[in-house]
Design an enzyme around this catalytic site. Structure first.
Site, PDB file in Angstrom:
ATOM      1  CG  HIS A   1       7.610   4.349   4.744  1.00 53.88           C
ATOM      2  ND1 HIS A   1       6.390   3.814   4.424  1.00 53.88           N
ATOM      3  CD2 HIS A   1       8.067   3.631   5.805  1.00 53.88           C
ATOM      4  CE1 HIS A   1       6.123   2.802   5.249  1.00 53.88           C
ATOM      5  NE2 HIS A   1       7.127   2.667   6.094  1.00 53.88           N
TER       6      HIS A   1
ATOM      7  CG  HIS B   1      28.333   5.294   9.646  1.00 56.11           C
ATOM      8  ND1 HIS B   1      29.059   5.995   8.721  1.00 56.11           N
ATOM      9  CD2 HIS B   1      28.524   3.983   9.358  1.00 56.11           C
ATOM     10  CE1 HIS B   1      29.694   5.152   7.923  1.00 56.11           C
ATOM     11  NE2 HIS B   1      29.377   3.912   8.289  1.00 56.11           N
TER      12      HIS B   1
HETATM   13  C1  LIG Z   1       7.997  -3.063  -6.070  1.00 54.95           C
HETATM   14  C2  LIG Z   1       6.490  -2.950  -6.006  1.00 54.95           C
HETATM   15  C3  LIG Z   1       6.098  -1.525  -5.586  1.00 54.95           C
HETATM   16  C4  LIG Z   1       5.983  -3.208  -7.417  1.00 54.95           C
HETATM   17  O1  LIG Z   1       4.626  -3.134  -7.435  1.00 54.95           O
HETATM   18  P1  LIG Z   1       3.912  -2.991  -8.869  1.00 54.95           P
HETATM   19  O2  LIG Z   1       4.375  -1.731  -9.541  1.00 54.95           O
HETATM   20  O3  LIG Z   1       2.449  -3.144  -8.625  1.00 54.95           O
HETATM   21  O4  LIG Z   1       4.540  -4.175  -9.710  1.00 54.95           O
HETATM   22  P2  LIG Z   1       3.854  -5.538 -10.213  1.00 54.95           P
HETATM   23  O5  LIG Z   1       3.263  -6.281  -9.067  1.00 54.95           O
HETATM   24  O6  LIG Z   1       2.970  -5.175 -11.366  1.00 54.95           O
HETATM   25  O7  LIG Z   1       5.113  -6.373 -10.726  1.00 54.95           O
HETATM   26  C5  LIG Z   1       5.847  -6.003 -11.877  1.00 54.95           C
HETATM   27  C6  LIG Z   1       6.981  -7.016 -12.030  1.00 54.95           C
HETATM   28  O8  LIG Z   1       7.944  -6.808 -10.974  1.00 54.95           O
HETATM   29  C7  LIG Z   1       8.084  -7.999 -10.179  1.00 54.95           C
HETATM   30  N1  LIG Z   1       8.183  -7.582  -8.778  1.00 54.95           N
HETATM   31  C8  LIG Z   1       7.308  -6.809  -8.081  1.00 54.95           C
HETATM   32  N2  LIG Z   1       7.754  -6.607  -6.834  1.00 54.95           N
HETATM   33  C9  LIG Z   1       8.917  -7.265  -6.720  1.00 54.95           C
HETATM   34  C10 LIG Z   1       9.827  -7.437  -5.658  1.00 54.95           C
HETATM   35  N3  LIG Z   1       9.621  -6.844  -4.456  1.00 54.95           N
HETATM   36  N4  LIG Z   1      10.937  -8.158  -5.881  1.00 54.95           N
HETATM   37  C11 LIG Z   1      11.160  -8.750  -7.097  1.00 54.95           C
HETATM   38  N5  LIG Z   1      10.300  -8.606  -8.150  1.00 54.95           N
HETATM   39  C12 LIG Z   1       9.194  -7.889  -7.959  1.00 54.95           C
HETATM   40  C13 LIG Z   1       6.818  -8.805 -10.437  1.00 54.95           C
HETATM   41  O9  LIG Z   1       7.029 -10.171 -10.196  1.00 54.95           O
HETATM   42  C14 LIG Z   1       6.563  -8.471 -11.893  1.00 54.95           C
HETATM   43  O10 LIG Z   1       7.471  -9.225 -12.663  1.00 54.95           O
HETATM   44  P3  LIG Z   1       7.052  -9.870 -14.103  1.00 54.95           P
HETATM   45  O11 LIG Z   1       6.697  -8.696 -14.990  1.00 54.95           O
HETATM   46  O12 LIG Z   1       8.284 -10.616 -14.521  1.00 54.95           O
HETATM   47  O13 LIG Z   1       5.861 -10.745 -13.828  1.00 54.95           O
HETATM   48  C15 LIG Z   1       5.857  -3.935  -4.968  1.00 54.95           C
HETATM   49  O14 LIG Z   1       5.810  -5.268  -5.481  1.00 54.95           O
HETATM   50  C16 LIG Z   1       6.621  -3.973  -3.662  1.00 54.95           C
HETATM   51  O15 LIG Z   1       7.595  -4.696  -3.476  1.00 54.95           O
HETATM   52  N6  LIG Z   1       6.147  -3.123  -2.711  1.00 54.95           N
HETATM   53  C17 LIG Z   1       6.762  -2.982  -1.406  1.00 54.95           C
HETATM   54  C18 LIG Z   1       5.688  -3.073  -0.332  1.00 54.95           C
HETATM   55  C19 LIG Z   1       6.226  -2.777   1.028  1.00 54.95           C
HETATM   56  O16 LIG Z   1       7.390  -2.589   1.265  1.00 54.95           O
HETATM   57  N7  LIG Z   1       5.319  -2.656   1.982  1.00 54.95           N
HETATM   58  C20 LIG Z   1       5.668  -2.257   3.312  1.00 54.95           C
HETATM   59  C21 LIG Z   1       4.480  -1.614   3.967  1.00 54.95           C
HETATM   60  S1  LIG Z   1       4.909  -0.828   5.457  1.00 54.95           S
END
Ligand SMILES: CC(C)(COP(=O)(O)OP(=O)(O)OC[C@H]1O[C@@H](n2cnc3c(N)ncnc32)[C@H](O)[C@@H]1OP(=O)(O)O)[C@@H](O)C(=O)NCCC(=O)NCCS
Length: 209
Positions: free
Chosen positions: A145, A136
């Protein structure tokens, strides 16, 4: 009666949009994508041309929607099409539950299993993806998104073009700025400033590798 929907964006999300549109009674969907003619089909559908092709043929369609996953690009394309006089549709999957007291703006897509609570306002060009819940009194700006299975408690604010990642949850009353990325599975319990990526439980800013 023939009901033709133009979808700009021949992507995975575009196919989801087409599926919902056909369930809602559109008789025909036609895709457009700026990677045409390299990309000339998507799933069961053909791609008819680019954004310009769509602009040139906009009067041939009862409605238009942008099926692009990138939040900024989706919103920009929606602005261009609106300026050309496009009639935008809002697509709500029959298996979504949306309060009669919620407001969903044009060009938004509400997928299967979504729940939207009372007095919540959802902006234009928003995606509420499969199984997401928005409780709510939330305020979601244009181009947001909410990814599959993410949950927003009551009174949450989300700024323009922010992306709440898959399975994330946001505590009641929290404000999230614009162009924020909330990582998959995050638990957001504090305000998030614009332009920041947060992840983890509790969610904290992260730096991309
Ligand atoms: C958050 C996110 C955008 C980060 O992506 P990124 O900028 O490429 O980050 P990286 O993969 O380089 O990771 C950087 C650090 O964050 C950490 N990290 C990345 N995503 C994380 C998550 N979701 N939860 C916890 N830690 C995360 C990595 O382990 C890394 O840690 P480190 O430096 O200690 O090794 C991505 O991991 C994510 O969660 N995307 C969401 C995707 C989604 O929702 N898709 C739905 C499609 S409909």
């Amino acid at each position: 009666m023939i009901m033709r929907l133009a979808i700009l964006g021949a992507s995975g999300h575009g196919k989801v949009v087409a599926d919902i549109a056909l369930l809602l009674g559109y008789t025909d969907v036609v895709f457009f994508d700026d990677s045409w003619p390299n990309k000339n089909s998507i799933g069961s559908w053909s791609v008819a041309g680019t954004t310009q092709t769509l602009l040139d043929s906009i009067i041939d369609f009862e409605a238009v929607i942008v099926g692009i996953g990138n939040n900024r690009v989706r919103l920009e394309k929606q602005v261009v099409l609106a300026a050309a006089g496009a009639t935008f549709v809002t697509l709500i999957h029959p298996a979504a539950v949306v309060s009669n007291f919620a407001k969903i703006s044009k060009g938004s897509v509400i997928c299967a299993g979504v729940v939207v609570g009372t007095e919540t306002k959802v902006g234009a060009g928003v995606i509420l993806n499969s199984g997401a819940t928005v409780d709510h009194d939330c305020r979601l700006a244009d181009g947001v998104h909410v990814a599959p299975g993410a949950h927003l408690s009551g009174d949450v604010q989300v700024g323009e073009c922010s992306w709440i990642g898959i399975g994330a949850c946001v505590k009641q009353g929290v404000s999230i700025g614009s162009d924020v990325m909330v990582g998959a599975g995050a638990a957001v319990i504090n305000e998030v400033p614009s332009g920041v990526t947060v992840a983890g439980n509790p969610a904290r800013p992260i730096v991309s590798k």
